[in-house]
Design a protein around this motif. Sequence first.
Motif, short mmCIF file in Angstrom:
data_model
loop_
_atom_site.label_atom_id
_atom_site.label_comp_id
_atom_site.label_asym_id
_atom_site.label_seq_id
_atom_site.Cartn_x
_atom_site.Cartn_y
_atom_site.Cartn_z
N ALA A 164 44.44 -10.78 51.00
CA ALA A 164 45.11 -11.92 51.17
C ALA A 164 45.81 -11.90 52.65
CB ALA A 164 45.98 -12.00 50.02
N LYS A 187 50.29 -13.95 50.71
CA LYS A 187 50.19 -13.12 49.40
C LYS A 187 50.41 -14.05 48.29
CE LYS A 187 49.35 -9.28 51.94
NZ LYS A 187 48.03 -8.81 51.76
N TYR A 188 49.89 -13.63 46.97
CA TYR A 188 50.24 -14.08 45.83
C TYR A 188 50.94 -12.90 44.94
CZ TYR A 188 48.61 -13.38 40.78
OH TYR A 188 48.62 -13.41 39.42
N TRP A 189 52.35 -13.25 45.00
CA TRP A 189 53.18 -12.14 44.30
C TRP A 189 54.18 -12.81 43.58
CZ3 TRP A 189 51.81 -7.41 43.54
CH2 TRP A 189 52.70 -6.59 43.58
N LYS A 205 54.43 -14.71 39.34
CA LYS A 205 53.35 -15.69 38.61
C LYS A 205 54.15 -16.14 37.42
CE LYS A 205 50.68 -12.01 36.28
NZ LYS A 205 49.46 -11.66 35.98
N GLN A 264 49.00 -17.18 34.17
CA GLN A 264 48.20 -16.79 35.30
C GLN A 264 48.22 -18.05 36.24
OE1 GLN A 264 47.73 -13.35 35.14
NE2 GLN A 264 45.81 -13.57 36.18
N SER A 291 40.12 -5.30 40.87
CA SER A 291 40.20 -6.34 39.73
C SER A 291 39.62 -7.66 40.49
CB SER A 291 41.60 -6.48 39.40
OG SER A 291 42.49 -7.07 40.19
N SER A 348 42.24 -12.11 36.50
CA SER A 348 43.28 -11.53 37.31
C SER A 348 43.25 -12.64 38.66
CB SER A 348 42.40 -10.24 38.07
OG SER A 348 43.46 -9.87 39.17
N GLY A 349 44.34 -12.72 38.86
CA GLY A 349 44.94 -13.93 39.93
C GLY A 349 44.04 -13.96 41.21
N SER A 350 44.16 -12.63 41.75
CA SER A 350 43.37 -12.77 43.00
C SER A 350 41.86 -13.08 42.94
CB SER A 350 43.70 -11.39 43.76
OG SER A 350 43.30 -10.52 43.08
N ARG A 408 39.89 -16.19 43.78
CA ARG A 408 39.54 -16.41 45.36
C ARG A 408 38.36 -15.69 45.96
NH1 ARG A 408 45.51 -14.34 46.67
NH2 ARG A 408 44.12 -12.47 47.00
N SER A 464 49.86 -4.28 39.55
CA SER A 464 50.24 -5.65 40.03
C SER A 464 50.90 -6.53 39.16
CB SER A 464 48.92 -6.68 40.64
OG SER A 464 47.98 -5.83 41.23
N HIS A 522 54.33 -8.31 39.84
CA HIS A 522 54.36 -9.78 39.53
C HIS A 522 55.77 -10.08 38.51
CE1 HIS A 522 51.06 -11.22 41.51
NE2 HIS A 522 50.03 -10.32 40.82
N LEU A 524 55.85 -9.10 51.42
CA LEU A 524 55.50 -8.46 50.11
C LEU A 524 56.24 -7.04 49.86
CD1 LEU A 524 53.52 -8.30 47.82
CD2 LEU A 524 51.91 -7.29 49.19
N ASP A 529 48.30 -4.60 50.98
CA ASP A 529 48.39 -4.88 49.74
C ASP A 529 49.72 -4.17 49.32
OD1 ASP A 529 47.17 -7.22 49.28
OD2 ASP A 529 45.15 -6.16 48.41
N ALA A 530 49.87 -4.34 47.73
CA ALA A 530 50.78 -3.51 47.29
C ALA A 530 50.50 -1.98 47.25
CB ALA A 530 51.28 -4.09 45.79
#
Length: 365
Positions: free
Chosen positions: A36, A39-41, A43, A47, A132, A171-173, A176, A228, A232, A278, A319-320
């Motif tokens: 990403a 970032k999706y961080w 939720k 989801q 994931s 899984s959210g990511s 994509r 993750s 979140h 992030l 990422d994380a």
Amino acid sequence: MKKFEEQLIKEVEALKSLQPGERKGNVGWESPSNIAFVKYWGKYPRQIPANASLSLTLSKAVTRTRAAYNYDPKREKPVVQFEFEGQRKGDFTARIEKYLSGLDEFMPWIRHTDFSISSENTFPHSSGIASSASAMSAMALCLCDIEQEIYRQEYPGDFFRRASFLARLGSGSASRSLYGKMAEWGITASCKDSSDEFAIPVPEIHDAFMDMKDSILIIESGKKRVSSSLGHDLMRSNPYSKLRFEAAEENMQQLCNVMQNGDLGGFIDIMENEALSLHAMMMTSSPGYVLMQPNSLEAIHRIREFRSRTGLAIGFTLDAGANVHVIYPGEQAESIRKFIDQELKELCEHGAIIHDEMGSGPKRI
Ligand code: DP6
């Protein structure tokens, strides 16, 4: 209930009038991981992302999943067998079982189906690449294919959109990973067809971004120190989360602009700001986590110093975790790869670097 979800549930009603065809069969999909830039961080339940995100689809880092199915409408307790890289894995099986039972309202045939699933990754599990994302997207695609076989009917709507919706629930990511090049997930003012329910391909990408490279510096291998899901969750009580979600939307709008006009410098500023934000969120959560290692910071300093020395369009994201993704356009790859080998390799665990690039999305296998 959300709009697309409603539509899918209506489609399930239509399936009920169909006579099942195949009862047994095999399907397989190869699906990529993604990295990403926004970032999706954070939720909400089911989801739903707290902010929109945008990612580069990778090419070499993929999961290959094969699923044998056996459907019997009389069966009530399906058996799920899961093998990862040739070995039975209890924890993965439990995750898949939970995922499958959560899909009941969208795919009611699942509860009458036995599955024997085998999966492998082309990248080491310990590399910090989002497994994931590739695994859940490959799984969702296999389920969509199985349904088409059982009902002998091609899905009437957008196959990948539905797979993205189903992957998101795993899984959210993963939502994509269904599209080549770049994908966007989550409602944003910068993209009129955007949705929280599924991802869409990024519509306008300037040529400057069409051959993006991602060299992943393995600073630290091994299991993620913070999952993750925990990350979140921490955003619920992080005192800066509201500001972060607003900043992400701002970055998303700016990123869409630079994506259209080919401004590589602007792109790098946004991408690096996102990665550092992030990590700032992880540091300011309670408990706070420092996920970078000294060599992650050293790599960041060296990348920035090299950029100001040469003017080349090289930037980083993370990422994380501690590993650093070095992002650069293909046309500058020769000089940048030399720099990576000469100045960044020594910062990596056993000199490990995975060279990946923009990919074309999932494939049937
Ligand atoms: C830092 O998609 O792994 O990689 O929805 O709980 O499975 P779940 O989380 P996940 O979170 C990914 C977080 C991230 C940023 C990103 O990929 O956008």
